[in-house]
Write a protein that holds these residues in place. Sequence first.
Motif, PDB file in Angstrom:
ATOM      1  N   GLY B 100       0.335   1.880   2.761  1.00 49.40           N
ATOM      2  CA  GLY B 100      -1.045   1.735   3.202  1.00 49.40           C
ATOM      3  C   GLY B 100      -1.727   0.683   2.641  1.00 49.40           C
ATOM      4  N   CYS B 101      -1.217  -0.519   2.506  1.00 47.63           N
ATOM      5  CA  CYS B 101      -1.862  -1.712   1.651  1.00 47.63           C
ATOM      6  C   CYS B 101      -2.859  -2.680   2.383  1.00 47.63           C
ATOM      7  CB  CYS B 101      -0.902  -2.430   0.879  1.00 47.63           C
ATOM      8  SG  CYS B 101       0.194  -3.624   2.140  1.00 47.63           S
ATOM      9  N   TYR B 102      -2.643  -2.432   3.969  1.00 46.07           N
ATOM     10  CA  TYR B 102      -3.590  -3.012   4.825  1.00 46.07           C
ATOM     11  C   TYR B 102      -3.000  -4.451   5.117  1.00 46.07           C
ATOM     12  CZ  TYR B 102      -7.055   0.649   5.156  1.00 46.07           C
ATOM     13  OH  TYR B 102      -7.633   1.720   5.398  1.00 46.07           O
ATOM     14  N   ALA B 103      -2.063  -4.884   4.265  1.00 47.03           N
ATOM     15  CA  ALA B 103      -1.628  -6.461   4.381  1.00 47.03           C
ATOM     16  C   ALA B 103      -1.308  -6.921   5.769  1.00 47.03           C
ATOM     17  CB  ALA B 103      -0.361  -6.954   3.192  1.00 47.03           C
ATOM     18  N   CYS B 104      -0.717  -6.161   6.425  1.00 49.93           N
ATOM     19  CA  CYS B 104      -0.035  -6.563   7.990  1.00 49.93           C
ATOM     20  C   CYS B 104      -1.328  -6.454   8.668  1.00 49.93           C
ATOM     21  CB  CYS B 104       0.925  -5.257   8.374  1.00 49.93           C
ATOM     22  SG  CYS B 104       0.417  -3.832   8.574  1.00 49.93           S
ATOM     23  N   SER B 105      -1.984  -5.661   8.692  1.00 44.79           N
ATOM     24  CA  SER B 105      -3.236  -5.478   9.293  1.00 44.79           C
ATOM     25  C   SER B 105      -4.257  -6.510   9.165  1.00 44.79           C
ATOM     26  CB  SER B 105      -3.973  -4.227   9.235  1.00 44.79           C
ATOM     27  OG  SER B 105      -4.787  -3.459   9.880  1.00 44.79           O
ATOM     28  N   GLU B 106      -4.534  -6.798   7.986  1.00 49.79           N
ATOM     29  CA  GLU B 106      -5.485  -7.790   7.692  1.00 49.79           C
ATOM     30  C   GLU B 106      -4.977  -9.100   7.946  1.00 49.79           C
ATOM     31  OE1 GLU B 106      -8.864  -7.320   6.340  1.00 49.79           O
ATOM     32  OE2 GLU B 106      -8.572  -5.138   6.578  1.00 49.79           O
ATOM     33  N   LEU B 107      -3.859  -9.249   7.892  1.00 46.80           N
ATOM     34  CA  LEU B 107      -3.401 -10.577   8.069  1.00 46.80           C
ATOM     35  C   LEU B 107      -2.771 -10.891   9.255  1.00 46.80           C
ATOM     36  CD1 LEU B 107      -1.542 -11.008   4.568  1.00 46.80           C
ATOM     37  CD2 LEU B 107      -3.696 -12.060   5.214  1.00 46.80           C
ATOM     38  N   CYS B 108      -2.951 -10.129  10.243  1.00 49.07           N
ATOM     39  CA  CYS B 108      -2.323 -10.399  11.908  1.00 49.07           C
ATOM     40  C   CYS B 108      -3.515 -11.023  12.456  1.00 49.07           C
ATOM     41  CB  CYS B 108      -2.514  -8.895  12.439  1.00 49.07           C
ATOM     42  SG  CYS B 108      -2.069  -9.023  14.254  1.00 49.07           S
ATOM     43  N   PRO B 109      -2.957 -12.220  13.067  1.00 47.39           N
ATOM     44  CA  PRO B 109      -4.137 -13.189  13.592  1.00 47.39           C
ATOM     45  C   PRO B 109      -4.595 -12.790  14.948  1.00 47.39           C
ATOM     46  CG  PRO B 109      -1.540 -13.976  13.985  1.00 47.39           C
ATOM     47  CD  PRO B 109      -1.805 -12.503  13.090  1.00 47.39           C
ATOM     48  N   THR B 110      -4.079 -11.637  15.331  1.00 46.94           N
ATOM     49  CA  THR B 110      -4.362 -11.066  16.803  1.00 46.94           C
ATOM     50  C   THR B 110      -5.081  -9.730  16.589  1.00 46.94           C
ATOM     51  OG1 THR B 110      -2.442 -10.542  17.571  1.00 46.94           O
ATOM     52  CG2 THR B 110      -3.203 -12.641  18.434  1.00 46.94           C
ATOM     53  N   ASN B 111      -5.264  -9.163  15.265  1.00 49.24           N
ATOM     54  CA  ASN B 111      -5.845  -7.488  15.162  1.00 49.24           C
ATOM     55  C   ASN B 111      -4.947  -6.633  15.895  1.00 49.24           C
ATOM     56  OD1 ASN B 111      -7.734  -8.407  13.305  1.00 49.24           O
ATOM     57  ND2 ASN B 111      -8.967  -9.186  15.188  1.00 49.24           N
ATOM     58  N   SER B 112      -3.624  -6.887  15.999  1.00 49.90           N
ATOM     59  CA  SER B 112      -2.625  -6.093  16.838  1.00 49.90           C
ATOM     60  C   SER B 112      -2.109  -4.775  16.060  1.00 49.90           C
ATOM     61  CB  SER B 112      -1.704  -6.741  17.419  1.00 49.90           C
ATOM     62  OG  SER B 112      -2.074  -7.808  18.064  1.00 49.90           O
ATOM     63  N   LEU B 113      -2.753  -4.798  14.686  1.00 54.18           N
ATOM     64  CA  LEU B 113      -2.367  -3.605  13.779  1.00 54.18           C
ATOM     65  C   LEU B 113      -3.440  -3.022  13.277  1.00 54.18           C
ATOM     66  CD1 LEU B 113       0.922  -5.450  12.204  1.00 54.18           C
ATOM     67  CD2 LEU B 113       1.003  -3.310  13.570  1.00 54.18           C
ATOM     68  N   PRO B 114      -4.225  -2.403  13.824  1.00 55.75           N
ATOM     69  CA  PRO B 114      -5.402  -1.615  13.227  1.00 55.75           C
ATOM     70  C   PRO B 114      -4.774  -0.437  12.456  1.00 55.75           C
ATOM     71  CG  PRO B 114      -5.219  -1.088  15.743  1.00 55.75           C
ATOM     72  CD  PRO B 114      -4.283  -2.205  15.358  1.00 55.75           C
ATOM     73  N   MET B 115      -5.535   0.053  11.445  1.00 51.08           N
ATOM     74  CA  MET B 115      -4.994   0.939  10.744  1.00 51.08           C
ATOM     75  C   MET B 115      -5.687   2.481  11.246  1.00 51.08           C
ATOM     76  SD  MET B 115      -3.169  -0.483   7.897  1.00 51.08           S
ATOM     77  CE  MET B 115      -3.080   0.506   6.776  1.00 51.08           C
ATOM     78  N   LYS B 116      -4.593   3.292  11.254  1.00 50.34           N
ATOM     79  CA  LYS B 116      -5.268   4.702  11.642  1.00 50.34           C
ATOM     80  C   LYS B 116      -4.940   5.730  10.971  1.00 50.34           C
ATOM     81  CE  LYS B 116      -6.343   3.558  15.930  1.00 50.34           C
ATOM     82  NZ  LYS B 116      -5.621   3.216  17.072  1.00 50.34           N
ATOM     83  N   PRO B 117      -5.585   6.960  10.692  1.00 53.67           N
ATOM     84  CA  PRO B 117      -5.282   7.875   9.679  1.00 53.67           C
ATOM     85  C   PRO B 117      -4.071   8.699  10.073  1.00 53.67           C
ATOM     86  CG  PRO B 117      -7.329   8.295  10.811  1.00 53.67           C
ATOM     87  CD  PRO B 117      -6.760   7.063  11.418  1.00 53.67           C
ATOM     88  N   LYS B 118      -3.513   9.077   9.258  1.00 45.30           N
ATOM     89  CA  LYS B 118      -2.196   9.967   9.388  1.00 45.30           C
ATOM     90  C   LYS B 118      -2.400  11.002   8.524  1.00 45.30           C
ATOM     91  CE  LYS B 118       3.209   9.857   9.853  1.00 45.30           C
ATOM     92  NZ  LYS B 118       3.180  10.723   8.575  1.00 45.30           N
ATOM     93  N   ARG B 119      -2.136  12.516   8.795  1.00 38.77           N
ATOM     94  CA  ARG B 119      -2.517  13.224   7.871  1.00 38.77           C
ATOM     95  C   ARG B 119      -1.047  13.541   7.112  1.00 38.77           C
ATOM     96  NH1 ARG B 119      -0.650  18.843   8.469  1.00 38.77           N
ATOM     97  NH2 ARG B 119      -1.608  20.344   7.015  1.00 38.77           N
ATOM     98  N   MET B 120      -1.210  13.571   5.770  1.00 41.83           N
ATOM     99  CA  MET B 120      -0.176  13.486   4.777  1.00 41.83           C
ATOM    100  C   MET B 120      -0.142  14.760   3.946  1.00 41.83           C
ATOM    101  SD  MET B 120      -1.326  11.202   1.684  1.00 41.83           S
ATOM    102  CE  MET B 120      -2.931  10.953   0.968  1.00 41.83           C
ATOM    103  N   GLY B 121      -1.056  15.658   3.723  1.00 44.14           N
ATOM    104  CA  GLY B 121      -1.092  16.914   3.041  1.00 44.14           C
ATOM    105  C   GLY B 121      -2.455  17.499   3.301  1.00 44.14           C
ATOM    106  N   GLU B 122      -2.571  18.571   2.309  1.00 46.29           N
ATOM    107  CA  GLU B 122      -3.796  19.196   2.156  1.00 46.29           C
ATOM    108  C   GLU B 122      -4.212  19.509   0.490  1.00 46.29           C
ATOM    109  OE1 GLU B 122      -3.547  22.711   4.357  1.00 46.29           O
ATOM    110  OE2 GLU B 122      -2.080  23.794   2.930  1.00 46.29           O
ATOM    111  N   LEU B 123      -5.445  19.514   0.489  1.00 46.03           N
ATOM    112  CA  LEU B 123      -6.060  19.779  -0.937  1.00 46.03           C
ATOM    113  C   LEU B 123      -6.659  21.337  -0.938  1.00 46.03           C
ATOM    114  CD1 LEU B 123      -8.012  17.503  -3.297  1.00 46.03           C
ATOM    115  CD2 LEU B 123      -8.946  19.711  -2.452  1.00 46.03           C
ATOM    116  N   LYS B 124      -6.308  22.029  -1.945  1.00 45.22           N
ATOM    117  CA  LYS B 124      -6.927  23.322  -2.007  1.00 45.22           C
ATOM    118  C   LYS B 124      -7.632  23.625  -3.291  1.00 45.22           C
ATOM    119  CE  LYS B 124      -4.093  26.034   1.154  1.00 45.22           C
ATOM    120  NZ  LYS B 124      -3.032  26.876   1.115  1.00 45.22           N
TER     121      LYS B 124
END
Lengths: 112, 289
Positions: B100-124
């Motif tokens: 989740g470092c955003y490098a690919c997304s930020e450095l993509c010249p055509t914005n073809s890799l937007p970041m999307k949330p993915k559920r990884m766990g839960e907090l109680k």
Amino acid sequence: MKIVLTAKGKSWDSKIDPRFGRTEYIFIYDEDSDKIETLNNAAVVSEAHGVGPKTAQKIFDANADILITGNGPGGNAKTVLESGNLDIYVGASDMTLKEAYDAYKNGKLKKF
Amino acid sequence: MKIAIASGKGGTGKTTLSTNLSSFLSETESIILVDLDVEEPNSGLFINGNLVHQEDKFKMIPEWINNQCQLCGNCQKVCNFNAVMKLGKRIMVFPELCHGCYACSELCPTNSLPMKPKRMGELKHFKLGNLDFIESKLIIGEEQAVPLIKQTLEYVDKKFPKDNIIKIYDSPPGTSCPVIEATKDADLVLLITEPTPFGLHDLKLAVDTMKELNKNFGIVINRYGIGDDKVLSYCKDNNIPIIAKIPNDRKIADLYSDGKLHNKVIPVVKKQLEKVRDYILEYQTKKMK
């Protein structure tokens, strides 16, 4: 057909490398032209994560039809290989490359 | 005041110490206990509080959009974790490998890799008297503990911003990234070990890690009486304080296996926990000066 074997060396007498992602060499045999090409996979040693898909990518890029290996690829690598329409045969762990190729030809390897 | 309880070797008593110490301290003051061993949190087996809050936790991963991508391969070049890969005419993302470092997304010249949330766990978040207990748990198949540990600590810091309250972090075992994440903000680290060759071997690794992080740390020996005295001599030779020695006692194991705390029923344990408390309070006083 293009056959890829995971190998510990660069000749037909070398042993199969049972590991997929961290195989030492990628041995590519083109049956049609009877030519051999080997790729040194040593660079993956320094990688902590994702070597499976990385190795799979090299095989994908080589346009191989068949993969012969020992233990078989993990989930991510399998996803990559499947997108390249490649058939995978496993269980060649203790064989030389030649023995493994013959075993595949004689239908003695298990399809993954 | 943040106190991380870590160990190197697994099964030496991180959870035993975390839960019993928290329970003991909460008799007289407010305590926050946080289970950061998100791969297999188990403090909750011993703390039966009321659930006051629950939320899903998400990490951000890239998703490939085909329509503008020029297949330049920049994304796979900048990824350190082989989580983005160009395969023929498409880009494949491996969510479990992505940090989740955003490098690919930020450095993509055509914005073809937007970041999307993915559920990884839960907090109680539970409450039991003076004790607030927070635990997070990764969902099955999720490989990375660090993002969830980080978000759990963010939750705790936001909920309890005051520094004078004692927060106890039950950390993951080992000496790799999850432990670093769980201990890096701690004011004090308690390393719990057992007096055996295995215990000592991994204790040394844990000590090296804490030195590298410039942490203040001390040792608690658990199951004292078994094994040998090499942990004692190692600590003496290296000037590492031994804060407490919890004796090996079958009654403790019996209670533990029933999911029960033992600090109130076994007097020798209480005495050792008092030593830990005194050490913490003394450290806190020194720090305030």
